[in-house]
Motif scaffolding. Structure first.
Motif, PDB file in Angstrom:
ATOM      1  N   GLY A   1       0.795  -1.218   0.000  1.00 18.80           N
ATOM      2  CA  GLY A   1       0.000   0.000   0.000  1.00 18.80           C
ATOM      3  C   GLY A   1       0.827   1.267   0.000  1.00 18.80           C
ATOM      4  N   GLU A   2       0.384   2.228   0.804  1.00 20.53           N
ATOM      5  CA  GLU A   2       1.032   3.545   0.850  1.00 20.53           C
ATOM      6  C   GLU A   2       2.469   3.450   1.366  1.00 20.53           C
ATOM      7  N   THR A   3       2.700   2.564   2.347  1.00 23.21           N
ATOM      8  CA  THR A   3       4.053   2.394   2.881  1.00 23.21           C
ATOM      9  C   THR A   3       5.008   1.932   1.786  1.00 23.21           C
ATOM     10  N   LYS A   4       4.599   0.932   1.030  1.00 12.38           N
ATOM     11  CA  LYS A   4       5.439   0.430  -0.070  1.00 12.38           C
ATOM     12  C   LYS A   4       5.673   1.513  -1.107  1.00 12.38           C
ATOM     13  N   ALA A   5       4.629   2.295  -1.443  1.00 14.24           N
ATOM     14  CA  ALA A   5       4.755   3.349  -2.447  1.00 14.24           C
ATOM     15  C   ALA A   5       5.777   4.398  -2.012  1.00 14.24           C
ATOM     16  N   ARG A   6       5.723   4.798  -0.728  1.00  4.15           N
ATOM     17  CA  ARG A   6       6.671   5.804  -0.235  1.00  4.15           C
ATOM     18  C   ARG A   6       8.105   5.278  -0.281  1.00  4.15           C
TER      19      ARG A   6
ATOM     20  N   GLN B   1       9.332   5.113  -3.940  1.00  6.86           N
ATOM     21  CA  GLN B   1       9.656   6.461  -4.431  1.00  6.86           C
ATOM     22  C   GLN B   1      10.980   6.950  -3.847  1.00  6.86           C
TER      23      GLN B   1
END
Length: 346
Positions: free
Chosen positions: A109-114, A117
């Motif tokens: 989710g968002e953790t992986k995306a951050r 990046q």
């Protein structure tokens, strides 16, 4: 590849052992140490891990650490700080983590995306070696290479956990309670999420697409009062568990990770425990049946067992440096080994 400069991030139970690992490996140079607590700031790294002075002082100043021009961070905190990890990766540092980032949602989710990046911006890599289970996942996945057919992969861990002096851990898993309430089972499920992660990571490596993750747990009570000195269980209170996860594809279990943990063998249950720490079974053609037993030296204290969490991370430093940027999986890093030739004794 020349000597790599490494920052040790925290010096707790695992961190002090990976810090020793850095100091013991001539391919690595200790560049800096991040101190989680104020009382460790300004202390030499050597005494923080039971070694002579190194000239490297621990600090809580992240800017100071980023200015060191290091190559890699060995990231071993009990709780992950996503902002810290993002900042390290964005600065160009490779991060090798024993922490699974579960307290910030895991690598999804968002953790992986951050994190992805941050790796892209810093042209850096994140590799999670894991805590427990960690190393055994890589070994088990690699053993499937001899098979022409694989139907199921199973890792069973058996351990006398009375050597792990953490009353909070065992209370959370229901030990010393008269019975396992639904709330206790839910907490145990959360604490055993590292094994959930292990099943998922092996499934990805082996090319399985899981459609279900099944949790299972059972408890056994003590047949007599057991006082370990640091933890006490009255007669007929929980003193052992068997639990784990089944990763399923098309309704069939294809990857399993399970534990049998006991604080005493004096139980009101006919449970057998293996003397081997791991029992790995690969059902296929051929079937592979492997047992692994760790034999510690007499000099080890109880928490020296965390060496098996710390050293796979230390040993991976050069391999991660040679790997492509991004979040790395089990296959991306290759065969991580100890520098045995360097350590060769006269």
């Amino acid at each position: 590849m020349g000597t790599l400069r490494v920052i040790q991030w925290t010096t707790g139970k695992v961190g002090k052992l990976s810090l020793r690992g850095i100091l013991d490996d001539p391919r690595l140079e200790l560049a800096g140490v991040y101190a989680y607590s104020d009382d460790k700031a300004g202390t030499d790294a050597g005494p923080l891990c039971g070694r002579p002075d190194t000239g490297v002082l621990a600090t809580r100043d992240i800017d100071e650490l980023l200015a060191l021009g290091a190559d890699t961070v060995l990231y071993t905190p009990f709780m992950a700080d996503l902002d810290h990890a993002v900042r390290l990766l964005e600065s160009g540092l490779d991060v090798i983590s024993t922490n699974l980032f579960l307290n910030v949602g895991g690598i999804q989710g968002e953790t992986k995306a951050r994190l992805e990046q941050a790796c892209e911006r810093g042209n850096s890599s994140l590799y999670i070696s894991g805590i427990n289970p960690g190393w055994i996942n890589t070994m088990t996945a690699a053993m499937t290479a001899v098979c022409r057919d694989v139907q199921m992969v199973s890792i069973a861990e058996s351990a006398d956990v009375s050597v792990y002096e953490s009353a909070e851990t065992w209370q959370a898993l229901g030990m010393s309670l008269p019975e396992a309430t639904p709330q206790v089972i839910e907490i145990a499920k959360m604490w055993l999420s590292t094994f959930h992660d292990a099943v998922q990571r092996m499934a990805v490596t082996l090319g399985y697409e899981l459609d279900d993750m099944e949790f299972f747990i059972e408890h056994a009570t003590a047949s007599e009062k057991v006082d370990l000195g640091w933890f006490c269980m009255e007669k007929d209170t929980i003193a052992a568990i068997r639990a784990g996860w089944n990763g399923k594809a098309n309704g069939k279990t294809v990857v399993q990770s399970k534990v049998a943990w006991y604080l005493t063998k004096q139980l009101n249950a006919d449970w057998d425990f293996l003397d081997d720490h791991y029992h790995v079974v690969i059902k296929g053609e051929p079937e592979v049946d492997t047992r692994i037993r760790f034999i510690p030296p007499d000099t080890w204290g109880n928490h020296e067992w965390d060496t098996m969490t710390a050293m796979p991370a230390v040993s991976a430093v050069l391999d991660v440096a040679a790997a492509p940027a991004g979040i790395l999986g089990l296959k991306d890093v290759g065969l991580v080994v100890a520098p045995a030739g360097i350590w060769q004794h006269d």
